[in-house]
Design a protein around this motif. Structure first.
Motif, PDB file in Angstrom:
ATOM      1  N   LEU A  24      26.045  18.984  64.549  1.00 23.24           N
ATOM      2  CA  LEU A  24      25.882  18.725  63.122  1.00 23.24           C
ATOM      3  C   LEU A  24      24.423  18.578  62.681  1.00 23.24           C
ATOM      4  O   LEU A  24      24.142  18.608  61.481  1.00 23.24           O
ATOM      5  CB  LEU A  24      26.649  17.452  62.729  1.00 23.24           C
ATOM      6  N   THR A  41      20.116  20.668  54.640  1.00 23.42           N
ATOM      7  CA  THR A  41      19.961  19.701  55.734  1.00 23.42           C
ATOM      8  C   THR A  41      18.780  18.765  55.520  1.00 23.42           C
ATOM      9  O   THR A  41      18.519  17.909  56.364  1.00 23.42           O
ATOM     10  CB  THR A  41      19.781  20.443  57.075  1.00 23.42           C
ATOM     11  N   ARG A  45      22.064  14.434  56.324  1.00 26.38           N
ATOM     12  CA  ARG A  45      23.407  13.878  56.170  1.00 26.38           C
ATOM     13  C   ARG A  45      24.417  14.829  56.802  1.00 26.38           C
ATOM     14  O   ARG A  45      24.276  16.045  56.704  1.00 26.38           O
ATOM     15  CB  ARG A  45      23.736  13.674  54.693  1.00 26.38           C
ATOM     16  N   GLU A  46      25.423  14.259  57.446  1.00 30.74           N
ATOM     17  CA  GLU A  46      26.418  15.071  58.122  1.00 30.74           C
ATOM     18  C   GLU A  46      27.195  15.940  57.140  1.00 30.74           C
ATOM     19  O   GLU A  46      27.406  15.550  55.984  1.00 30.74           O
ATOM     20  CB  GLU A  46      27.391  14.185  58.904  1.00 30.74           C
ATOM     21  N   GLY A  47      27.594  17.109  57.606  1.00 35.49           N
ATOM     22  CA  GLY A  47      28.443  17.985  56.806  1.00 35.49           C
ATOM     23  C   GLY A  47      27.717  19.088  56.077  1.00 35.49           C
ATOM     24  O   GLY A  47      28.367  19.935  55.453  1.00 35.49           O
ATOM     25  N   PRO A 127      30.646  17.761  52.047  1.00 33.32           N
ATOM     26  CA  PRO A 127      31.078  17.755  53.444  1.00 33.32           C
ATOM     27  C   PRO A 127      32.551  18.118  53.619  1.00 33.32           C
ATOM     28  O   PRO A 127      32.925  18.696  54.649  1.00 33.32           O
ATOM     29  CB  PRO A 127      30.811  16.314  53.896  1.00 33.32           C
ATOM     30  N   THR A 130      33.003  21.736  54.390  1.00 35.14           N
ATOM     31  CA  THR A 130      32.627  22.025  55.776  1.00 35.14           C
ATOM     32  C   THR A 130      33.718  21.589  56.731  1.00 35.14           C
ATOM     33  O   THR A 130      34.102  22.327  57.654  1.00 35.14           O
ATOM     34  CB  THR A 130      31.305  21.320  56.123  1.00 35.14           C
ATOM     35  N   TYR A 131      34.243  20.393  56.536  1.00 33.69           N
ATOM     36  CA  TYR A 131      35.287  19.878  57.422  1.00 33.69           C
ATOM     37  C   TYR A 131      36.566  20.704  57.317  1.00 33.69           C
ATOM     38  O   TYR A 131      37.285  20.889  58.307  1.00 33.69           O
ATOM     39  CB  TYR A 131      35.571  18.415  57.104  1.00 33.69           C
ATOM     40  N   GLY A 159      29.920   7.728  57.386  1.00 28.49           N
ATOM     41  CA  GLY A 159      30.456   9.078  57.314  1.00 28.49           C
ATOM     42  C   GLY A 159      31.472   9.395  58.387  1.00 28.49           C
ATOM     43  O   GLY A 159      32.176  10.406  58.305  1.00 28.49           O
ATOM     44  N   LEU A 163      34.960  12.140  58.491  1.00 25.39           N
ATOM     45  CA  LEU A 163      35.012  13.209  59.486  1.00 25.39           C
ATOM     46  C   LEU A 163      36.268  13.080  60.352  1.00 25.39           C
ATOM     47  O   LEU A 163      36.973  14.066  60.597  1.00 25.39           O
ATOM     48  CB  LEU A 163      33.760  13.161  60.356  1.00 25.39           C
TER      49      LEU A 163
END
Length: 410
Positions: A24, A41, A45-47, A127, A130-131, A159, A163
């Protein structure tokens, strides 16, 4: 060009009982895909992006990237399973536009197949989209009920629940150590970039050395460094440079002016396609005084002791112990440093895991590239550093540097 070794990934994941690895971070994305992760990016942050790497090397990777950078990914990466997530930027493509026409020429693009649903763009990125792509990919690969290692170092505490819920019933476990280990093992192409970065950096260090004289300012030396490496790096894939140059008795001082007997510490690096070098040398204006010479000799003793241990299989903690013990044994009895070096790569700074520290649980492996350093900073005396960039081979350490380690009088 991607640098993730699928065979090594398979070995590491099988040892951990993982069916896949979910990357990630921006640097992990670049390493696994060979392409830029894009502007989404920047907030770390994730996603924003994701790479799903199955443990089975015969199963293809899946990539999720913003729609703005998807074309670049298709051009630069070997990965063909690419899924897009909209970001805030309004962007579209039109073939052979009639520049004398009106705005209606853009009309059909609003409903194009690659536009966001409802033509609505998020504030930055979403996100959940993306998930959703990852959930679909896991199902297609037969891994919805599998065990996936996640690069949790790239996931904020607030987060992880989203997820986990989005990918259920997949079991998520911490795969940070696997992702880090894969980046620590350098491909021949990565090693070539790091070697090229050192070559340019040493041209810059030599120019700084030659510019040292009574009356020169720290900012003057920094300017010499920047101009020299810019020229030396022309024609190479150089993407940046950095410097920590200090002059005089205060290692943390401002724009000091060099006086007779002053130390000049040069800790610098160049970047090639984002891969940073890291090298350090120390100079003195005129002849060194006894204290300066003995301090440097102690650092050199520690450097030699640690360097000799940089062989595959040696624990990094043992290198730290030997280095610090040797420095203390040469007269700096209370000397203490948290780490004596680190890996190198494409992270947000010049230092990456693993570290040569007392608490490191990692053993050296062939294919690593480590920056090995013995510095000291004493306000009232100045800063000193001896640092090489070292390739670990099956036969032991090979320094990428050529400049002398001596305390050079200028």
């Amino acid at each position: 060009m991607a640098h993730l070794n699928r065979k090594a990934a398979q070995r590491m994941m099988q040892a951990e009982g993982m069916d896949a690895l979910l990357i990630l971070s921006a640097e992990g994305f670049a390493h696994a895909t060979g392409a830029a992760p894009g502007v989404a990016t920047m907030w770390r942050r994730e996603g924003a992006v994701a790479v799903l790497v199955p443990a089975d090397p015969d199963q293809p990777e899946t990539v999720v990237i913003s729609d703005l950078f998807a074309a670049n990914l298709r051009r630069d990466s070997h990965i063909r399973d690419i899924r897009e997530s909209p970001i805030w930027v309004e962007a579209m493509t039109i073939e052979a536009p009639d520049l004398d026409g009106d705005l209606s020429v853009l009309g059909d693009l609003w409903d194009g197949p690659r536009r966001p649903v409802g033509n609505r763009r998020p504030e930055t990125f979403d996100p959940a989209i993306t998930y959703g792509h990852l959930r679909d990919a896991l199902a297609e690969k037969g891994l919805r009920a599998g065990r996936v290692g996640v690069e949790l170092s790239a996931v904020a505490a607030n987060g992880i629940d989203a997820l986990t819920a989005a990918l259920a019933p997949t079991t998520l476990t911490d795969g940070t150590h696997v992702a880090r280990q894969l980046r620590a093992m350098k491909s021949p192409e990565e090693i070539a970039l790091l070697r090229s970065a050192v070559e340019v950096a040493e041209v810059g260090i030599s120019a700084v050395r030659d510019a040292i004289s009574v009356g020169v300012a720290r900012s003057d030396l920094a300017a010499v460094w920047s101009a020299t490496v810019a020229k030396a790096g022309a024609g190479r894939p150089m993407t940046g440079q950095w410097e920590y140059i200090s002059v005089g008795a205060d290692p943390w001082g401002g724009d000091a002016i060099a006086a007779p007997g002053d130390l000049v510490k040069v800790d610098v690096g160049c970047l090639m396609r984002g891969y940073t070098s890291d090298s350090g040398r120390t100079f003195v204006v005129g002849q060194p005084r006894r204290l300066q010479a003995e301090m440097h000799a102690a650092l050199m003793t520690g450097f030699r002791a640690g360097f000799d241990l940089l062989h595959p299989g040696t624990p990094l903690s043992e290198v730290h112990r030997a280095t610090q013990s040797a420095i203390r044994g040469r007269g700096l009895g209370g000397y203490s440093r948290g780490h004596f070096g680190h890996s190198l790569g494409t992270g947000p700074g010049s230092e990456e895991w693993p570290f040569i520290s007392a608490d490191a649980d990692t053993r050296i492996e062939s294919g690593m590239v480590l920056a090995f350093e013995t510095p000291i900073y004493v306000t009232g005396v100045g800063g000193m550093i001896i640092e090489d960039q070292v390739e670990i081979t099956d036969n032991g350490p090979v320094s990428m540097n050529r400049l002398t380690h001596d305390l050079v009088a200028c």
